[in-house]
Structure formats: structure tokens, C-alpha cells
Design a protein around this motif. Structure first.
Motif, PDB file in Angstrom:
ATOM      1  N   CYS A 158       1.147  -1.209  -0.145  1.00  0.00           N
ATOM      2  CA  CYS A 158      -0.011  -0.461   0.286  1.00  0.00           C
ATOM      3  C   CYS A 158       0.286   1.084   0.189  1.00  0.00           C
ATOM      4  O   CYS A 158       1.707   0.799   0.326  1.00  0.00           O
ATOM      5  CB  CYS A 158      -1.165  -0.083   0.992  1.00  0.00           C
ATOM      6  SG  CYS A 158      -1.819   0.844   1.461  1.00  0.00           S
ATOM      7  N   ASN A 160      -1.055   4.500   0.291  1.00  0.00           N
ATOM      8  CA  ASN A 160      -1.043   5.494   0.943  1.00  0.00           C
ATOM      9  C   ASN A 160      -1.481   5.976   2.137  1.00  0.00           C
ATOM     10  O   ASN A 160      -1.323   7.413   2.432  1.00  0.00           O
ATOM     11  CB  ASN A 160      -2.765   4.772   0.665  1.00  0.00           C
ATOM     12  CG  ASN A 160      -3.432   4.797  -0.292  1.00  0.00           C
ATOM     13  OD1 ASN A 160      -2.967   5.886  -1.125  1.00  0.00           O
ATOM     14  ND2 ASN A 160      -3.860   3.435  -0.941  1.00  0.00           N
ATOM     15  N   PHE A 161      -0.482   5.681   3.160  1.00  0.00           N
ATOM     16  CA  PHE A 161       0.009   5.937   4.162  1.00  0.00           C
ATOM     17  C   PHE A 161      -1.266   7.128   4.856  1.00  0.00           C
ATOM     18  O   PHE A 161      -1.145   7.766   5.373  1.00  0.00           O
ATOM     19  CB  PHE A 161       1.332   6.513   3.762  1.00  0.00           C
ATOM     20  CG  PHE A 161       2.700   5.997   3.955  1.00  0.00           C
ATOM     21  CD1 PHE A 161       3.658   5.724   5.372  1.00  0.00           C
ATOM     22  CD2 PHE A 161       2.866   5.934   2.700  1.00  0.00           C
ATOM     23  CE1 PHE A 161       4.252   4.517   5.258  1.00  0.00           C
ATOM     24  CE2 PHE A 161       4.513   4.897   1.767  1.00  0.00           C
ATOM     25  CZ  PHE A 161       4.551   4.075   3.874  1.00  0.00           C
ATOM     26  N   CYS A 162      -2.488   5.775   5.168  1.00  0.00           N
ATOM     27  CA  CYS A 162      -2.989   7.015   5.966  1.00  0.00           C
ATOM     28  C   CYS A 162      -2.554   7.189   7.501  1.00  0.00           C
ATOM     29  O   CYS A 162      -1.578   6.529   8.344  1.00  0.00           O
ATOM     30  CB  CYS A 162      -4.600   6.204   6.062  1.00  0.00           C
ATOM     31  SG  CYS A 162      -4.905   5.686   4.308  1.00  0.00           S
ATOM     32  N   TYR A 164      -3.911   6.308  10.084  1.00  0.00           N
ATOM     33  CA  TYR A 164      -3.461   5.710  11.671  1.00  0.00           C
ATOM     34  C   TYR A 164      -3.602   4.252  11.868  1.00  0.00           C
ATOM     35  O   TYR A 164      -3.325   3.560  11.942  1.00  0.00           O
ATOM     36  CB  TYR A 164      -4.724   5.850  12.132  1.00  0.00           C
ATOM     37  CG  TYR A 164      -6.115   5.037  10.443  1.00  0.00           C
ATOM     38  CD1 TYR A 164      -6.123   3.943   9.758  1.00  0.00           C
ATOM     39  CD2 TYR A 164      -6.587   6.066   9.865  1.00  0.00           C
ATOM     40  CE1 TYR A 164      -6.933   3.493   9.287  1.00  0.00           C
ATOM     41  CE2 TYR A 164      -7.030   6.656   8.257  1.00  0.00           C
ATOM     42  CZ  TYR A 164      -7.509   5.177   8.076  1.00  0.00           C
ATOM     43  OH  TYR A 164      -7.889   4.727   7.113  1.00  0.00           O
ATOM     44  N   CYS A 165      -2.812   4.291  10.011  1.00  0.00           N
ATOM     45  CA  CYS A 165      -2.921   2.633   9.532  1.00  0.00           C
ATOM     46  C   CYS A 165      -0.775   1.713   9.406  1.00  0.00           C
ATOM     47  O   CYS A 165      -0.001   2.504   9.320  1.00  0.00           O
ATOM     48  CB  CYS A 165      -3.190   2.577   8.409  1.00  0.00           C
ATOM     49  SG  CYS A 165      -3.661   0.983   7.615  1.00  0.00           S
ATOM     50  N   VAL A 167       0.016  -0.119   7.681  1.00  0.00           N
ATOM     51  CA  VAL A 167       0.070  -1.793   7.231  1.00  0.00           C
ATOM     52  C   VAL A 167       0.702  -0.952   5.720  1.00  0.00           C
ATOM     53  O   VAL A 167       1.608  -2.204   5.454  1.00  0.00           O
ATOM     54  CB  VAL A 167      -1.522  -2.371   6.045  1.00  0.00           C
ATOM     55  CG1 VAL A 167      -1.430  -3.033   4.580  1.00  0.00           C
ATOM     56  CG2 VAL A 167      -2.876  -2.245   6.960  1.00  0.00           C
ATOM     57  N   PRO A 168       0.951   0.100   5.373  1.00  0.00           N
ATOM     58  CA  PRO A 168       2.000   0.145   4.590  1.00  0.00           C
ATOM     59  C   PRO A 168       3.291   0.175   5.333  1.00  0.00           C
ATOM     60  O   PRO A 168       4.253  -0.572   4.091  1.00  0.00           O
ATOM     61  CB  PRO A 168       1.765   1.777   4.272  1.00  0.00           C
ATOM     62  CG  PRO A 168       0.455   2.108   4.737  1.00  0.00           C
ATOM     63  CD  PRO A 168       0.579   1.543   6.021  1.00  0.00           C
ATOM     64  N   GLN A 202      -4.768  -3.763  -1.058  1.00  0.00           N
ATOM     65  CA  GLN A 202      -5.591  -2.908  -0.148  1.00  0.00           C
ATOM     66  C   GLN A 202      -5.769  -1.841  -1.166  1.00  0.00           C
ATOM     67  O   GLN A 202      -6.815  -1.322  -0.595  1.00  0.00           O
ATOM     68  CB  GLN A 202      -4.200  -2.133   0.479  1.00  0.00           C
ATOM     69  CG  GLN A 202      -3.347  -3.697   1.611  1.00  0.00           C
ATOM     70  CD  GLN A 202      -4.153  -4.143   2.288  1.00  0.00           C
ATOM     71  OE1 GLN A 202      -5.611  -3.225   3.039  1.00  0.00           O
ATOM     72  NE2 GLN A 202      -3.862  -4.927   3.176  1.00  0.00           N
ATOM     73  N   HIS A 239     -10.722   1.917  -2.271  1.00  0.00           N
ATOM     74  CA  HIS A 239     -10.415   3.157  -1.791  1.00  0.00           C
ATOM     75  C   HIS A 239     -11.148   4.826  -2.576  1.00  0.00           C
ATOM     76  O   HIS A 239     -11.068   5.279  -3.425  1.00  0.00           O
ATOM     77  CB  HIS A 239      -8.816   3.740  -1.912  1.00  0.00           C
ATOM     78  CG  HIS A 239      -8.108   5.183  -1.013  1.00  0.00           C
ATOM     79  ND1 HIS A 239      -9.054   6.066  -1.110  1.00  0.00           N
ATOM     80  CD2 HIS A 239      -7.477   5.203   0.153  1.00  0.00           C
ATOM     81  CE1 HIS A 239      -8.055   6.966  -0.060  1.00  0.00           C
ATOM     82  NE2 HIS A 239      -7.399   6.219   0.268  1.00  0.00           N
ATOM     83  N   GLN A 266     -14.420   5.771   6.702  1.00  0.00           N
ATOM     84  CA  GLN A 266     -13.211   6.161   7.418  1.00  0.00           C
ATOM     85  C   GLN A 266     -13.799   6.803   8.347  1.00  0.00           C
ATOM     86  O   GLN A 266     -13.825   6.587   9.187  1.00  0.00           O
ATOM     87  CB  GLN A 266     -12.129   5.786   6.831  1.00  0.00           C
ATOM     88  CG  GLN A 266     -11.048   5.539   6.122  1.00  0.00           C
ATOM     89  CD  GLN A 266     -11.228   3.769   6.585  1.00  0.00           C
ATOM     90  OE1 GLN A 266     -11.531   2.987   7.656  1.00  0.00           O
ATOM     91  NE2 GLN A 266     -10.750   3.383   6.005  1.00  0.00           N
ATOM     92  N   ARG A 278      -6.680  10.931   3.604  1.00  0.00           N
ATOM     93  CA  ARG A 278      -7.457   9.858   3.196  1.00  0.00           C
ATOM     94  C   ARG A 278      -7.769  10.805   1.903  1.00  0.00           C
ATOM     95  O   ARG A 278      -7.807   9.810   0.866  1.00  0.00           O
ATOM     96  CB  ARG A 278      -9.009   9.490   3.869  1.00  0.00           C
ATOM     97  CG  ARG A 278      -9.280   8.975   4.695  1.00  0.00           C
ATOM     98  CD  ARG A 278      -8.332   7.282   4.814  1.00  0.00           C
ATOM     99  NE  ARG A 278      -9.734   6.600   3.293  1.00  0.00           N
ATOM    100  CZ  ARG A 278      -9.364   5.230   3.501  1.00  0.00           C
ATOM    101  NH1 ARG A 278      -7.914   5.080   3.838  1.00  0.00           N
ATOM    102  NH2 ARG A 278     -10.691   4.685   2.554  1.00  0.00           N
TER     103      ARG A 278
END
Ligand code: SAH
Ligand code: SF4
Ligand code: F3S
Length: 439
Positions: A158, A160-162, A164-165, A167-168, A202, A239, A266, A278
């Protein structure tokens, strides 16, 4: 030698798909699965780090292996998955969990046979974690849970680097598989009896961006729609910033692409969305959902929502409720914001107290339930096409399956229908599932 194994999966569909590959690798090595963890020769914990309770469950489980390994000293305990991509967690396992023999990450599951071989040969603990990888290993065997449906991971990572996340950090950057490899895999699955595939990524809408060939997600949907014998194509997650008109058009036009879109919003507050990184606003969400509903009226739109993001005020939360009511989501996964060390939001000021988070979650769940009941009531008396999947969880006499739009249906039907698409008449509509009889 004890050649049985057990894999425990803690994460998302991507994680499950990885477990299916590990299972395939083990079977190729002559291992057979067992449900009795305590007696297994190899146990793998495939971990998830997306929220704190996922971490807590894994550490809780690890604890139980200390006495288990005393009774079964032959057991090899392996831990992999997203938690292992975080150096502080690996360090903790190294220091405090000597019962763990083998640790690997999300980028090198294809190395598992070699790592296991090394451990079995010299008995020394193995730690092998790759920070990132731009390579996709094709052709791993997959041991599917169902003969008639399958996950197909179309991209890893991923970008996107939201804020809170995690996953990246645990899955690295986006890498798309080549279309020809995906199509070949789907054709092979169909030849093996698969009717339905779920494409995983993702953010599937950015599929192909890194290939720089001009081939995007809409092209993939259209190409897979041509695969003879395939009945249903599902995909997740979408997304909002990347769901293009081309993708909406492809979903609308391709008869095999299910009218089911998991569009993770979200939050409904533009202020919070900005802090989440986002890159869309409340208005963009509402316009996008309106556009989808106009073009694909039968579409079920589902979502993910986080409550209690740092700095979220009651007004922000009210905006989320307002967006949820305007969009009328078919259903949603709602989460309480969970601090993930290393992400920007973890150190943002104004973390929200637990009681406020819980109160918001409950109010959100109530709003969602009301909307789902309303939408599902529209199914009452209708005849729908259901892929019968298994005996129903609550009533073994019944079957469970899903409509094209992804609604769960429990119905009176013939066990011989499992794995087939059948007509079901809906006799009762609840907020979370439908009830019916096979025709
Ligand atoms: N890539 C997907 C989501 C993967 S994680 C997407 O963007 O849609 C699945 C869901 O977990 C997210 O959509 C989000 O709602 C939730 N989530 C992620 N990090 C979280 C955190 N720190 N606290 C609470 N929920 C979180
Ligand atoms: Fe996490 Fe955002 Fe990437 Fe989804 S898009 S995996 S929420 S960073
Ligand atoms: Fe969890 Fe990793 Fe999936 S953190 S949600 S298993 S990508």
C-alpha cells in the motif's frame, strides 16, 4: 517425524490467502493438516497488526505454546505475518518467547520450506524478515478452503500511508502482478472447479499504476469477465480517491462482476479525513456513492469506519452519521481507533477517551443497523441467485450462501447444492442476513 501441521490466521483476507499458500507449500512437502494444535508437528501463527487486540491475541496464544511444547517437544512453532515486519515485536519474541523457533515476514513466505528445512537440520532459531520487496513470487501452490471459490491476490502493499494505519509498514509498497499471470491463475482455478474469485488488494483501484503499461483495474475486470466458466468476480478494497468512472462502468457492464463495492470511507468529516490523509472530502464520498447508485442501482455498497480518531469531536462524529445516512451503506465494519506505534496518528494530540469511543461506536452501530434493516427488507419475497457455500452456522439443516450483491442468506436447501448457484426465495429479511427457501 511428525508431519502434521496447523495454521492459525489472525488477519484479513490477504493474510488468509497467505495462509492458503503456506498450507499449499506444506502439503507439497508431504505434511497433512490437523485440527489438534497440541499434537501438531508444525504450527504457524500468521499474525495481524492492524489493531491492538490482534497483537494481544497473538501474544496470548504464544504463551500457551510453552506448556504445549513441553508435552510435544518435537513441535516446530513458526510465527509470520504483519506483526513480524515490526522490529520491536520481533525483538520481544527473540527475548521473551523462546518457544518460537522460526520467524519470517510478509515478503518471504515463499522461503518457508527452506527456513523450516534449516531449522530442522541444525535446530537453531531462524529469524528471516525482509524489509520490503518489489518482486511477486508467482506459482506458489494454494490450498484453498473451498473448491468453488477462491481469493486471488492481484497486488501487494500500500502506498497511501493513512495516518492511523500500520499496513504500509508491514506490507511495503504497492506491487501489481502482471495481468497475464492473474488471468492464467483465474483460468486454472476455473478449470479446477472455481465459480467465484475475489480479487484482493489493499486498494484494488490503484492496480496497475506501478506497471506503467496503461493497464488498470477496469481493464483487468473486463479481461476476467471473458473467462469462460467463471461466474462471479468480487474484489476488495476500494479507496474512494481511486474509484474511477472507468471502474464503475466496468462493474456496470461486466455481467460476471458482482454489484458489490466495499468502499472504505473511514469518516464522514472532511476535517478528520484530512488528518487521516485520506485525500477526499465528505462531499466526494456522497457524490461518488450517488454516482454508483445511479449507474448500478442493484449495487450493495459496504464500508469501513473508524470512530475516535485523535481530535474527533462530537460534531465530526455527527458528520459521519450524516454521511452514513445519506449514503445508506448496506453494511459496515466499524472500528474503534487503535493506536499503532510508529504511525503519525499515534502521537497526535487529543486522543479520545475510551468511554467516548465506545459511546460513538454504539451510536454508529445503531444507525447502521437501522439502514441495513431498511435495505434488506427490500429483499423480502424476492428470488435471488445464491452461491450455496456450506451448512449454515446456526442451523446445520440449512445452507448458507451469498447473493450477487454479497448478502448472506441462510436457506432451506439441498446439501447437494453446495458449490452451485441456485435460486432462493427470500422469506425473511433481518438486519444482518436474509432467510429463504431454495426453489
Ligand atoms: N486497505 C484497506 C483497509 C485495510 S485495514 C482500505 O484502505 O480500505 C482494514 C480496516 O481496518 C481499515 O479500513 C480501517 O477501517 C481499519 N483500521 C486500520 N487501522 C486502524 C486503526 N489503527 N484503528 C482502528 N481501525 C483501523
Ligand atoms: Fe491502511 Fe490506508 Fe493503505 Fe488502507 S489505504 S491499507 S487504510 S494505509
Ligand atoms: Fe492485518 Fe496485515 Fe491484513 S495488519 S489487516 S493482516 S494486511
Amino acid at each position: 517425524m511428525n508431519k502434521t501441521y496447523k495454521i492459525m490466521t489472525f488477519g484479513c483476507q490477504m493474510n488468509e490467502n497467505d495462509s492458503e499458500k503456506l498450507s499449499g507449500l506444506l502439503k507439497n512437502m508431504g505434511y497433512t493438516p490437523t485440527e489438534d494444535t497440541a499434537s501438531a508437528g508444525v504450527v504457524i501463527l500468521n499474525t495481524c497488526s492492524v489493531r491492538e487486540n490482534a497483537d494481544v491475541r497473538v501474544f496470548g496464544n504464544l504463551g500457551t505454546f510453552k506448556p504445549m511444547k513441553k508435552k510435544n517437544p518435537e513441535m516446530v512453532l513458526a510465527v509470520c505475518g504483519c506483526m513480524m515486519q515490526q522490529p520491536e515485536i520481533v525483538k520481544k519474541i527473540e527475548e521473551k518467547y523462546p518457544q518460537v523457533d522460526l520467524v519470517f515476514g510478509t515478503h518471504n513466505i515463499h522461503k518457508f520450506p527452506e527456513l523450516l528445512g534449516n531449522f530442522l537440520q541444525n535446530g537453531e532459531r531462524v529469524f528471516d524478515i525482509w524489509e520490503d520487496s518489489d518482486e511477486i513470487v508467482e506459482g506458489l501452490p494454494t490450498d484453498r478452503k473451498y473448491p468453488f471459490k477462491s481469493f486471488v491476490t492481484i497486488m501487494n502493499g500500500c502506498n497511501n500511508f493513512c495516518t492511523y494505519c500500520i499496513v504500509p509498514y508491514t506490507r511495503g509498497r504497492e506491487v501489481s502482478r502482471l495481468p497475464e499471470n492473474i488471468v492464467a491463475e483465474v483460468k486454472a482455478l476455473v478449470a479446477d472447479g472455481c465459480l467465484e474469485v475475489t480479487l484482493l488488494g489493499q486498494n484494488v483501484n490503484s492496480y496497475g499504476n506501478d506497471l506503467k503499461s496503461g493497464y488498470h483495474f477496469a481493464d483487468l475486470l473486463r479481461e476476467l469477465n471473458q473467462v469462460e466458466g467463471l461466474e462471479r468476480i468480487r474484489f476488495m478494497t476500494s479507496h474512494p480517491k481511486d474509484l474511477t468512472d472507468e471502474v464503475i462502468e466496468a462493474i456496470a457492464e461486466c455481467d460476471k462482476v458482482c454489484p458489490a463495492i466495499h468502499l472504505a470511507i473511514q469518516s464522514g468529516s472532511s476535517r478528520v479525513l484530512k488528518k487521516m490523509n485520506r485525500r477526499y472530502t465528505k462531499e466526494i464520498i456522497v457524490d461518488l456513492v450517488t454516482k454508483i447508485r445511479n449507474r448500478i442501482p442493484e449495487a450493495a455498497i459496504t464500508t469501513d469506519i473508524i470512530v475516535g480518531f485523535p481530535g474527533e469531536t462530537e460534531e465530526d462524529f455527527q458528520e459521519t452519521l450524516e454521511v452514513v445516512r445519506k449514503c445508506r451503506f448496506d453494511s459496515a465494519f466499524s472500528f474503534i481507533y487503535s493506536i499503532r506505534t510508529g504511525t503519525p496518528a499515534a502521537t497526535m494530540p487529543d486522543q479520545i477517551p475510551d468511554d467516548v469511543k465506545h459511546d460513538r461506536l454504539n451510536r454508529l452501530l445503531e444507525a447502521l443497523r437501522e439502514i441495513s434493516s431498511g435495505i434488506n427488507a427490500g429483499y423480502d419475497g424476492k428470488i435471488v441467485k445464491v452461491l450455496a457455500e456450506e451448512p449454515s452456522k446456526n442451523n446445520e439443516e440449512r445452507l448458507a450462501g451469498r447473493t450477487e450483491s454479497g448478502k448472506l442468506v441462510n436457506f432451506e436447501g439441498d446439501a447437494a447444492s453446495i458449490g452451485k448457484i441456485v435460486d432462493v426465495k427470500i422469506t425473511k429479511a433481518g438486519s444482518f442476513s436474509l432467510t429463504g427457501v431454495q426453489l
